[in-house]
Enzyme design. Structure first.
Site, mmCIF file in Angstrom:
data_model
loop_
_atom_site.group_PDB
_atom_site.id
_atom_site.type_symbol
_atom_site.label_atom_id
_atom_site.label_comp_id
_atom_site.label_asym_id
_atom_site.label_seq_id
_atom_site.Cartn_x
_atom_site.Cartn_y
_atom_site.Cartn_z
ATOM 1 N N GLY A 239 67.275 67.468 46.387
ATOM 2 C CA GLY A 239 66.072 67.129 45.634
ATOM 3 C C GLY A 239 65.959 65.727 45.108
ATOM 4 N N GLU A 275 73.249 69.451 48.283
ATOM 5 C CA GLU A 275 72.463 69.647 49.506
ATOM 6 C C GLU A 275 71.415 68.541 49.650
ATOM 7 O OE1 GLU A 275 70.746 73.523 48.904
ATOM 8 O OE2 GLU A 275 72.683 74.540 48.890
ATOM 9 N N PRO A 276 71.833 67.293 49.705
ATOM 10 C CA PRO A 276 70.849 66.203 49.796
ATOM 11 C C PRO A 276 70.233 66.128 51.189
ATOM 12 C CG PRO A 276 73.050 65.300 50.028
ATOM 13 C CD PRO A 276 73.218 66.775 49.770
ATOM 14 N N GLY A 277 68.938 65.924 51.233
ATOM 15 C CA GLY A 277 68.257 65.777 52.517
ATOM 16 C C GLY A 277 67.519 64.460 52.569
ATOM 17 N N ARG A 314 52.857 64.816 56.401
ATOM 18 C CA ARG A 314 53.023 64.715 54.943
ATOM 19 C C ARG A 314 51.766 64.223 54.209
ATOM 20 N NH1 ARG A 314 56.236 62.133 52.391
ATOM 21 N NH2 ARG A 314 56.883 63.790 50.983
ATOM 22 N N TYR A 318 50.511 67.043 51.721
ATOM 23 C CA TYR A 318 50.828 66.836 50.299
ATOM 24 C C TYR A 318 50.099 65.648 49.688
ATOM 25 C CZ TYR A 318 55.045 68.938 52.416
ATOM 26 O OH TYR A 318 55.922 69.690 53.156
ATOM 27 N N CYS A 344 41.088 66.025 65.514
ATOM 28 C CA CYS A 344 39.726 66.334 65.068
ATOM 29 C C CYS A 344 39.692 67.022 63.715
ATOM 30 C CB CYS A 344 39.055 67.214 66.110
ATOM 31 S SG CYS A 344 39.100 66.434 67.710
ATOM 32 N N GLU A 345 40.196 66.371 62.703
ATOM 33 C CA GLU A 345 40.122 66.877 61.328
ATOM 34 C C GLU A 345 40.055 65.675 60.402
ATOM 35 O OE1 GLU A 345 42.369 70.014 59.933
ATOM 36 O OE2 GLU A 345 42.911 70.807 61.903
ATOM 37 N N TYR A 373 61.559 64.926 56.812
ATOM 38 C CA TYR A 373 60.350 65.762 56.849
ATOM 39 C C TYR A 373 59.232 65.110 57.663
ATOM 40 C CZ TYR A 373 63.119 67.842 53.168
ATOM 41 O OH TYR A 373 64.163 68.392 52.453
HETATM 42 N N1 LLP Z 1 68.361 72.721 49.460
HETATM 43 C C1 LLP Z 1 67.357 73.606 49.479
HETATM 44 C C2 LLP Z 1 67.632 75.006 49.185
HETATM 45 C C3 LLP Z 1 66.050 73.168 49.796
HETATM 46 O O1 LLP Z 1 65.068 74.051 49.835
HETATM 47 C C4 LLP Z 1 65.813 71.803 50.092
HETATM 48 C C5 LLP Z 1 64.473 71.337 50.434
HETATM 49 C C6 LLP Z 1 66.912 70.922 50.052
HETATM 50 C C7 LLP Z 1 68.166 71.414 49.722
HETATM 51 C C8 LLP Z 1 66.771 69.449 50.357
HETATM 52 O O2 LLP Z 1 65.947 68.820 49.440
HETATM 53 P P1 LLP Z 1 65.796 67.230 49.455
HETATM 54 O O3 LLP Z 1 67.138 66.648 49.030
HETATM 55 O O4 LLP Z 1 65.449 66.812 50.826
HETATM 56 O O5 LLP Z 1 64.725 66.969 48.485
HETATM 57 N N2 LLP Z 1 58.511 69.099 53.412
HETATM 58 C C9 LLP Z 1 58.539 68.559 52.067
HETATM 59 C C10 LLP Z 1 59.881 68.796 51.403
HETATM 60 C C11 LLP Z 1 60.308 70.238 51.361
HETATM 61 C C12 LLP Z 1 61.657 70.439 50.754
HETATM 62 C C13 LLP Z 1 62.137 71.825 50.980
HETATM 63 N N3 LLP Z 1 63.447 72.106 50.495
HETATM 64 C C14 LLP Z 1 58.157 67.084 52.111
HETATM 65 O O6 LLP Z 1 57.833 66.588 53.177
HETATM 66 O O7 LLP Z 1 58.166 66.411 51.088
#
Ligand code: LLP
Length: 422
Positions: A239, A275-277, A314, A318, A344-345, A373
């Site tokens: 997050g 759990e960094p993404g 995105r 959002y 077409c939107e 994402y």
């Molecule tokens: N762990 C869990 C359980 C999650 O659901 C997520 C993201 C993460 C870790 C990784 O979160 P991060 O570090 O990337 O913030 N599609 C959206 C974001 C959806 C996130 C879903 N869960 C966007 O494009 O902003």
């Protein structure tokens, strides 16, 4: 250190001119910087040097096998949410004992796959899931190590579609049910209670919600230990936000996050899991696109580009902001553009009234901060081929996901005889 930089009037990714990639691969195309991915992972990991921490990269942010392999080689584990992501993580060489499985709807097949692989932890999100996992693990004569994802009821800010830690969200078990569910889990065959898990949202731009969450979970861990559970792990989820260049204050750096977490969890005596993404992949990638037409309007100047909402959803989904930059900026006055795709939107709009150098048909633009994402949420709406991906390292680049041709797209579909012979 930034790896998307202008050199001699042309935007490069590391040492490769983006125009060379556009020439070789075509557009639209995602471009990732290997050096940035590595640096982002290393910076995050360094914050927890000397502690017993597992950094389980959240595969959903960018699940390309090349990206996962790069991170695996630096020691990353994986946070997966489906059998498909688990298969990718294993294929990339991530050891099962570094894999955690999150998500509210794990199916029996997915549980079996994860149990046969011997993953490190299931993050269980409901009583029903606990029972299902127990049944399957017992049948397979193995133990599933679990943490419950607890809903701490903390508002983390950010967009409502990606906020997860509030009571009304579908995620996790209710705070007040935790002790009862842990007691139930301790009695079930095939279940080994191992830890506590939270994930409060995404693109979080302050440390305060994390700190409040840790405080609450610290109390829960003490209660659970008093109830006789050996709590060994605390998974803080992902997050942490990234700068999108939208003029708002920059989120805290990973080093500041780590410092706060280390201090706040110091007395807990747990193995930390993260759990960094986005913070790893987001600013490691950009979407490269070409202007098809310019369309001066009565009130707006439109820049019609060959990328669309199906490639980067995105902004449409959002209202997300992505920085836009001309690959070869022309000198002179800037122009205010609305940048749109061919779908077409009306929602197929990347940016509204963005000041840019004068652009012409054929010019290249990039959408920044699209490494997370971006490609993973792409689709083939309007039968636009799934957008390809390129990885750059120094002066080299490679296609890491090919653009399918029309035959390949159509080859997965069949017309049944009862339609053909009608
Ligand atoms: N762990 C869990 C359980 C999650 O659901 C997520 C993201 C993460 C870790 C990784 O979160 P991060 O570090 O990337 O913030 N599609 C959206 C974001 C959806 C996130 C879903 N869960 C966007 O494009 O902003």
């Amino acid at each position: 250190m930034r790896y998307f930089l202008q050199k001699n009037g042309a935007l490069h990714c590391e040492d490769v001119a983006l125009s060379d990639i556009a020439e070789a691969v075509g557009t639209p195309v995602y471009v990732y910087s290997a050096a940035t991915l590595a640096r982002h992972y290393d910076v995050f990991a360094k914050g927890f040097d000397g502690t017993d921490a597992l950094i389980a990269y959240s595969v959903k942010a960018n699940s390309n096998l090349a990206v996962l392999t790069l991170l695996a080689k630096r020691g990353a584990g994986a946070d997966v949410v489906s059998g498909g992501e688990l298969t990718r993580a294993l294929r990339a060489g991530i050891s099962p004992n570094k894999i955690v499985f999150s998500g509210v709807g794990k199916t029996g097949d997915e549980m079996r796959l994860a149990l046969s692989a011997g993953i490190y932890q299931f993050n269980v999100e409901s009583a029903a899931e606990l029972e299902a996992l127990s049944n399957i693990a017992a049948q397979m004569k193995v133990n599933a190590s679990i943490a419950f994802r607890v809903n701490p009821d903390v508002a983390a800010g950010g967009h409502e579609k990606i906020s997860t830690g509030k009571k009304e969200n579908k995620f996790g078990i209710a705070w007040d049910d935790a002790r009862v569910l842990y007691a139930r889990a301790a009695k079930l065959p095939g279940i080994r209670v191992q830890g506590v898990d939270v994930h409060i949202g995404s693109q979080i731009t302050q440390l305060e919600p994390y700190e409040r969450t840790i405080e609450k979970i610290g109390g829960l861990i003490a209660d659970l230990r008093q109830d006789g559970h050996a709590i060994e792990t605390f998974d803080l989820g992902g997050g942490l936000g990234i700068p999108y260049g939208d003029g708002t204050a920059d989120p805290p750096l990973p080093s500041a996050y780590a410092k706060m977490v280390r201090r706040a969890t110091d007395a807990l005596d747990v193995r930390l899991i993260f759990e960094p993404g986005r913070v790893i992949a987001g600013n490691a990638g950009a979407l490269l696109s070409r202007v098809i037409y310019t369309k001066p309007g009565e009130t707006r100047n439109f820049l019609i580009v060959d990328a669309a909402m199906n490639d980067l959803i995105r902004p449409a989904l959002y209202g997300a902001y992505h920085g836009v930059e001309a690959v070869s900026p022309k000198p002179g006055d800037t122009v205010s553009y609305d940048i749109v795709g061919p779908v077409c939107e009306s929602g197929d709009t990347f940016a509204v009234q963005r000041n840019m150098p004068q652009m012409s048909a054929g010019d290249l633009v990039v959408f920044h901060s699209a490494g997370a994402y971006g490609a993973v949420q792409a689709n083939q709406y309007n039968t636009r081929p799934l957008v390809p991906e390129v990885l750059v390292s120094g002066g080299e680049f490679a296609i890491i996901r090919k653009r399918p041709d029309y035959e390949q797209i159509l080859s997965t579909e069949t017309v049944p005889d009862f339609i053909k012979n009608r």
